[in-house]
Structure formats: structure tokens, C-alpha cells
Design an enzyme around this catalytic site. Structure first.
Site, PDB file in Angstrom:
ATOM      1  N   ASP A 103       0.975  -1.146  -0.113  1.00  0.00           N
ATOM      2  CA  ASP A 103      -0.092   0.161   0.203  1.00  0.00           C
ATOM      3  C   ASP A 103       0.865   1.240  -0.089  1.00  0.00           C
ATOM      4  OD1 ASP A 103      -2.084  -1.766   0.152  1.00  0.00           O
ATOM      5  OD2 ASP A 103      -2.780  -1.000   2.155  1.00  0.00           O
ATOM      6  N   ASP A 138     -13.416  -6.858  -5.720  1.00  0.00           N
ATOM      7  CA  ASP A 138     -13.586  -7.216  -4.390  1.00  0.00           C
ATOM      8  C   ASP A 138     -15.031  -7.703  -3.813  1.00  0.00           C
ATOM      9  OD1 ASP A 138     -11.314  -5.840  -3.944  1.00  0.00           O
ATOM     10  OD2 ASP A 138     -12.141  -3.848  -3.404  1.00  0.00           O
TER      11      ASP A 138
END
Lengths: 252, 196
Positions: A11, A130
């Protein structure tokens, strides 16, 4: 023989690696280039950078990051996170990203997948999906960083993105993410059997056996994880040695 | 003089430039015929779709220049496929015709996804391009179309059937995989090419 891929996910925010990376021997664990190079040396097959920057300078910092990473890294990498336009994708690819992953923008306007595939080729267009399990209702697709249920059936959406020209699907199970109880074998297997493009499984990895399972039982083409690698819980080399002992083809 | 990378808007050339930079080698990105003709070595990377790549090569007259080059030449990925005669891609497209192969699509099969994406090992290596490497060495592929094995093949990979991972005709070398993204193995192949 084509090998199964192990992909650490980093990230990044404002050009820096975030989400508690604890690594000995790195002078600066927030430096994405240093971390990426370390993973490459340990045997990572690819890397994914997920940009969580929310500022106006987002695009410029992401392009600069891609350039810095591409200058150093001699393995492929994918960039994702809030990418929504053809010009965004072009800037990232022209500066050295190998693949770009889109998510919410594809859900908002699925034709974007066709346009990107036609313009840049399917091989560099990844669609990230997702999914969360509901009882009843089954696996459904979420958007906007997992905050909003689209109501779309996960398997149908993955088939649609493959038909539209995605070259790869990055399937994250939100139901498994963070649990360390293993990947979602049912939906990963269903998607992998249904589409003809590679499927990267994400969410839930906690042990080496979880990777064996997702490759042998769910036929994933690659396994992605973040914290277990960042915190040194599982080394990439030891993971790959374990997989090879289990009869799974890996690059060692 | 030096190394020319052919600029025909054929996708991501930045990674190839960076790979050469890591080797301490300067290269020029160019479509200028004189610069290309005078270069010591020519690199021809490529990604994306064959028909639009061929259109761009024709627009710049490169389809006539490239077959006449005599210095060591390295095609990469789509840059390898474009050296063939014809591809199935895009409903059928004529290519540069420097090597006598026809490019075809991988058949869809349940265990063999298309594109062929990831690390695969090289087999039956037969070229100075692969000096120091063995069949245990892996390189990174991303492609949906391939050149069959023939007399021009200098390395094979299998998916599941053998296909041309690398080809050669006289000074024209080409690889289907991404040397610039294949870790130390890819670096070695680039170094070997630069020594030709």
C-alpha cells in the site's frame, strides 16, 4: 512449465509505503523502491502497488513512484488504486508500469475495460474485484474501496470483465481479508474455472498451506498477500520451497 | 553509433531503457532511419496489438528499413512476433516477413489460461544469447499469440506444447519473453546480446 506466482502487495500513500512494514535491514521501510527491490531479491514473481492517496497531487506522485520503481525493479509490477481514465493508464504505462489495475471505475462504466484493452492490449489491463459473501445472496461485488455493495454477482461480474478484455482478474475476498484463515477457495475456484484469463487470489493468507490450497484446490494462477510478507511471518523463499515440496511449480 | 531503440509507439519502452541504464548503457529512442542504420545494435521492443503496430511501422517507413539492417538486432515480445510473416491477431495481419513463421493464438483450455502470463523455463537453448543459462532458468512471458517451433527457433518454452521462446535469422534475434522484466536471467540475456 508455467509457474504459480507469489505477489506481495504494497500500500502506498503520497509516494510512501504504509501499513506497518516491519523489516530488519531496511534503512527506510517506507521507501517503496527499497522494499520492492528486497522482495524481488527474495524471489517475488511480481509486485502490486495499491495507491491509497486521496489528494489532488495523487496522479503526479503516483507517476513519479512508478518511474522510480521501474528504474530499479527487474520484475513486473502492477499499479492500482483510484485509476479511472485512459490518460491515467497511459501515464502509468508510459513511465514503466507493466500492468494497471482498475476497480471502481470499471464498475461505474464497464465499457472502460473494452476501451483500455483495445488501446493498450489486454495483457496490461487487470480488473480488481472485491467480493463479500452474503447469506443469502452469495458472493457480491463491492465498490469504492469496499464500502458499497453493488449487488452484482461476483462470478457474473468476473465473467463479464474477462469477456470485455481484461487480461487478468485480481479477486479479493473481503470476507477473508485480514482473517489469516486462508483464501476463499470456493469463489476463487469458481471464477478460475469460469474465465479463460489468469486469476490472482487475494485476501486471507495466513500460512504456507493456504497458498498450497489456493493453487491445488482453487486453481488460482497467483497468490497475493500483504501483511504476512511485510511482517516477515512467511519468507517468500521458504514459501516457495514449501510449494515445490507440495508438487506445485514455482520459480526458485 | 551506440544502441538504438526503435520508437514506433509500440508500448512500454521505458522498461527497456531502464534495463539498459542498469547495465550502464546509454540508448537512443528513435525512428530516424539514419540513426537506426548507423547504430551498433538495434532493440525492437513491443507490446499491444499487431495490426496497429504494423500501421505505425508503415507510416514511418520502418517496414522497409528494418529488413535491410545488418547489425545485431533484438526483437522483444510483440517485437519478435512482428518479424514473422503473418499473424492471426486482429482478423489476420501481414508482418515484416524477416523470419518464416506464422503467429497463431494459444487455444483456450481449462488448465491453460490465455494470455500465457508469468514465469516459464527456457528449454533447448541453442544460441550465444543464452550463454551461462540452463533449462532451470525462468523468464517472464505475457502473450496470447505465439510463433511455432521451427528451424529458426533458438529456445523453446512449453504451454503445454513447445513454442518459440526465441528465434534467430542471421543478425535478427528475438525473444517472446520480457528480458527487461526477467530478473538476473533477463539481465544476463541482455548482456549476452550486447556482446554479440
Amino acid at each position: 512449465m508455467l509457474t504459480k506466482r507469489i505477489i506481495p502487495c504494497l500500500d502506498v500513500k503520497d509516494g510512501r509505503t504504509v501499513k506497518g512494514v516491519r523489516f530488519e535491514g531496511l534503512r527506510d521501510a517506507g521507501d517503496p523502491v527499497a522494499l520492492a527491490s528486497r522482495y524481488a531479491r527474495e524471489g517475488a514473481d511480481e509486485l502490486v502497488f495499491l495507491d491509497i492517496t486521496a489528494t489532488n497531487q495523487k496522479r503526479a506522485t503516483l507517476v513519479a513512484l512508478v518511474r522510480d520503481v521501474a528504474r530499479e525493479l527487474d520484475i513486473p509490477f502492477t499499479v492500482g488504486g483510484g485509476i479511472g481514465t485512459i490518460s491515467d493508464v497511459e501515464a502509468l504505462l508510459m513511465n514503466g508500469a507493466d500492468k494497471v489495475s482498475i476497480n471502481s471505475a470499471a464498475l461505474a462504466r464497464p465499457e472502460l475495460i473494452d476501451e483500455l484493452a483495445a488501446r493498450f492490449g489486454s495483457q496490461c489491463i487487470v480488473v480488481a474485484a472485491d467480493a463479500r459473501y452474503h447469506e443469502p445472496g452469495g458472493w457480491q461485488i463491492y465498490t469504492r474501496a469496499g464500502t458499497h455493495n453493488t449487488g452484482l454477482d461476483a462470478l457474473q461480474w468476473c465473467q463479464e470483465v474477462a469477456d470485455r478484455g481484461a487480461g487478468e482478474i485480481l479477486l479479493t475476498s473481503m470476507s477473508n481479508d485480514g482473517t489469516k484463515d486462508g483464501f476463499a477457495l470456493d469463489i476463487t475456484g469458481a471464477v478460475s474455472r469460469a474465465v479463460s484469463v489468469p486469476v490472482v487470489a487475494s485476501g486471507g493468507a495466513g500460512s504456507k498451506q493456504d497458498f498450497t490450497n489456493v493453487f491445488q484446490l482453487a486453481h488460482a494462477d497467483a497468490g497475493l498477500a500483504a501483511s504476512i510478507f511485510h511482517f516477515g511471518e512467511i519468507g517468500i523463499r521458504e514459501l516457495k520451497e514449501h510449494l515445490r515440496q507440495d508438487g506445485i511449480a514455482v520459480r526458485l | 553509433m551506440g544502441i538504438a531503440i526503435i520508437d514506433y509507439k509500440g508500448g512500454n519502452v521505458q522498461s527497456v531503457l531502464f534495463a539498459l541504464e542498469r547495465l550502464g548503457v546509454q540508448a537512443t529512442l528513435t525512428a530516424d532511419h539514419d540513426v537506426i542504420r548507423r547504430a551498433d545494435k538495434v532493440l525492437f521492443p513491443g507490446e499491444g496489438e499487431a495490426a496497429s503496430a504494423m500501421r505505425e511501422l508503415r507510416t514511418q517507413g520502418l517496414h522497409e528499413l528494418l529488413p535491410t539492417l545488418t547489425q545485431p538486432f533484438l526483437g522483444i515480445c510483440l517485437g519478435m512476433q512482428l518479424l514473422g510473416r503473418h499473424t492471426e491477431e486482429g482478423g489476420g495481419t501481414d508482418l515484416l516477413g524477416i523470419l518464416p513463421f506464422d503467429v497463431v493464438r494459444f487455444p483456450a483450455a481449462p488448465e491453460y489460461k490465455v494470455p500465457h502470463m508469468g514465469w516459464n523455463n527456457l528449454q533447448t537453448l541453442r544460441s550465444p544469447l543464452f550463454e551461462g543459462l540452463s533449462g532451470e532458468d525462468y523468464v517472464y512471458f505475457v502473450h496470447s499469440y505465439y510463433a511455432p517451433v521451427g528451424g529458426y527457433t533458438i529456445a523453446e518454452a512449453a504451454y503445454p506444447e513447445p513454442f518459440s521462446a526465441a528465434v534467430q535469422h542471421e543478425n535478427f534475434y528475438a525473444v517472446q519473453f520480457h528480458t527487461e522484466k526477467s530478473g538476473p536471467v533477463g539481465t544476463r540475456i541482455l548482456e549476452n546480446f550486447l556482446k554479440l
